[in-house]
Design a protein around this motif. Structure first.
Motif, short mmCIF file in Angstrom:
data_model
loop_
_atom_site.label_atom_id
_atom_site.label_comp_id
_atom_site.label_asym_id
_atom_site.label_seq_id
_atom_site.Cartn_x
_atom_site.Cartn_y
_atom_site.Cartn_z
N PHE A 51 0.84 -1.19 0.00
CA PHE A 51 0.00 0.00 0.00
C PHE A 51 0.88 1.26 0.00
N VAL A 52 1.87 1.29 0.88
CA VAL A 52 2.76 2.45 1.00
C VAL A 52 3.60 2.59 -0.27
N TYR A 53 4.02 1.48 -0.84
CA TYR A 53 4.78 1.51 -2.08
C TYR A 53 3.97 2.14 -3.21
N GLU A 54 2.72 1.74 -3.35
CA GLU A 54 1.88 2.31 -4.41
C GLU A 54 1.58 3.78 -4.14
N ARG A 55 1.42 4.13 -2.88
CA ARG A 55 1.18 5.54 -2.54
C ARG A 55 2.40 6.39 -2.91
N ALA A 56 3.58 5.84 -2.65
CA ALA A 56 4.81 6.55 -3.02
C ALA A 56 4.88 6.75 -4.53
N PHE A 57 4.45 5.74 -5.27
CA PHE A 57 4.45 5.84 -6.73
C PHE A 57 3.55 6.99 -7.18
N SER A 58 2.38 7.10 -6.56
CA SER A 58 1.46 8.19 -6.88
C SER A 58 2.09 9.54 -6.56
N LEU A 59 2.67 9.65 -5.38
CA LEU A 59 3.28 10.90 -4.96
C LEU A 59 4.42 11.31 -5.90
N ALA A 60 5.25 10.35 -6.28
CA ALA A 60 6.35 10.64 -7.18
C ALA A 60 5.85 11.12 -8.53
N ALA A 61 4.82 10.46 -9.04
CA ALA A 61 4.27 10.83 -10.34
C ALA A 61 3.66 12.23 -10.32
N LEU A 62 3.19 12.65 -9.15
CA LEU A 62 2.60 13.97 -9.01
C LEU A 62 3.63 15.03 -8.65
N GLY A 63 4.89 14.64 -8.57
CA GLY A 63 5.96 15.60 -8.32
C GLY A 63 6.24 15.87 -6.85
N ASN A 64 5.63 15.11 -5.96
CA ASN A 64 5.87 15.29 -4.52
C ASN A 64 7.00 14.36 -4.10
N ALA A 65 8.22 14.72 -4.48
CA ALA A 65 9.37 13.85 -4.27
C ALA A 65 9.66 13.60 -2.80
N ALA A 66 9.57 14.64 -1.98
CA ALA A 66 9.93 14.50 -0.56
C ALA A 66 9.05 13.48 0.14
N GLU A 67 7.74 13.56 -0.09
CA GLU A 67 6.82 12.61 0.55
C GLU A 67 7.00 11.22 -0.03
N ALA A 68 7.28 11.14 -1.31
CA ALA A 68 7.49 9.84 -1.95
C ALA A 68 8.72 9.16 -1.35
N VAL A 69 9.79 9.92 -1.14
CA VAL A 69 11.01 9.35 -0.54
C VAL A 69 10.70 8.80 0.85
N LYS A 70 9.92 9.53 1.63
CA LYS A 70 9.55 9.06 2.97
C LYS A 70 8.82 7.72 2.89
N ASP A 71 7.91 7.61 1.94
CA ASP A 71 7.17 6.36 1.80
C ASP A 71 8.08 5.21 1.35
N TYR A 72 8.95 5.49 0.37
CA TYR A 72 9.86 4.43 -0.07
C TYR A 72 10.78 3.99 1.06
N ASP A 73 11.25 4.96 1.86
CA ASP A 73 12.11 4.62 3.00
C ASP A 73 11.36 3.78 4.02
N GLN A 74 10.07 4.08 4.19
CA GLN A 74 9.27 3.28 5.12
C GLN A 74 9.14 1.85 4.63
N VAL A 75 8.90 1.69 3.35
CA VAL A 75 8.81 0.35 2.78
C VAL A 75 10.12 -0.41 2.97
N ILE A 76 11.24 0.26 2.74
CA ILE A 76 12.55 -0.38 2.88
C ILE A 76 12.81 -0.78 4.32
N ARG A 77 12.37 0.05 5.26
CA ARG A 77 12.54 -0.32 6.67
C ARG A 77 11.72 -1.57 7.00
N TRP A 78 10.52 -1.63 6.47
CA TRP A 78 9.65 -2.78 6.73
C TRP A 78 10.06 -4.03 5.97
N GLN A 79 10.47 -3.81 4.71
CA GLN A 79 10.80 -4.94 3.83
C GLN A 79 12.16 -4.69 3.15
N PRO A 80 13.26 -4.88 3.88
CA PRO A 80 14.58 -4.55 3.34
C PRO A 80 15.01 -5.38 2.13
#
Length: 231
Positions: A51-80
């Protein structure tokens, strides 16, 4: 999607349906609608990493890089070991944040985790070239070229690596292989022309210039300027 919306109207907190509907909107490149769907779920848990991964994809596509990075980092913490998160964050760093060095490390990590994904090897090689590390680029590009879908691009980028190293014979070999697979790639033709310039072969350099002119390529004038400077 109508069915998913109907289910959510009956049960607004059904997280699997939220995920599936948001995923559908992302696939349709309706990223704003996808983000609206994802925001229906205020809290997420480690089990919701997709869910967080797909949300990050949406944020990145909309140009919200900072929030997208936070989401991707969260995914990596959960699923390294989840390679797509590293790859997607790498693309974000490369394209939007222009941090090629950071992108390279992420592509390398993704390639280590998913050795069958040629895209990560190709972009790792591209990043190496962009950072002025052509020798480091070649092994990544060699691996990418094992995949038919990436072979033309990988050969072209390998040609650039050898061009950067001043080995114009090998550069032309790879650039020509790329052109045989996927003709008329402008940058590929430009560097073929540049190899001929470096070798002092004006007729063949002019031939590549003419091919770029026919393609109405912006690279034509750059190559012409180099040809004019030939002795």
């Amino acid at each position: 999607m109508v069915l998913f919306e109907k289910i959510l109207n009956q049960n607004p907190s059904f997280k699997e349906t939220i995920y599936e509907l948001g995923w559908c909107y992302n696939e349709l490149q309706q990223f704003g609608k996808a983000l609206e769907v994802f925001r229906r779920k205020a809290t997420v848990e480690a089990s919701d990493y997709r869910f967080v991964y797909e949300r990050a994809f949406s944020l990145a596509a909309l140009g919200n890089a900072a929030e997208a990075v936070k989401d991707y980092d969260q995914v990596i913490r959960w699923q390294p070991a989840f390679a797509p998160a590293y790859s997607a964050k790498a693309e974000l760093m490369k394209d939007q944040l222009k941090d090629v060095a950071a992108a390279l490390q992420l592509f390398i990590k993704a390639a280590d985790l998913d050795t069958g994904n040629a895209k990560n090897f190709y972009w790792a090689g591209w990043c190496c070239n962009e950072l002025g590390q052509p020798l480091k680029a070649i092994p990544f590009l060699t691996k990418a070229a094992e995949n038919l879908s990436y072979r033309a691009l990988a050969f072209s980028e390998t040609g650039f690596s050898y061009y950067s190293l001043g080995n114009y014979i090998l550069a032309l070999d790879f650039l020509t292989k790329s052109d045989n697979i996927r003709p008329k790639m402008e940058l590929n033709l430009f560097y073929m022309g540049m190899c001929y310039v470096k070798q002092g072969n004006k007729p063949l350099a002019v031939k590549k210039y003419n091919e770029l002119v026919l393609l109405e390529s912006d690279y034509a004038i750059s190559l012409l300027n180099e040809i004019k400077n030939m002795k």
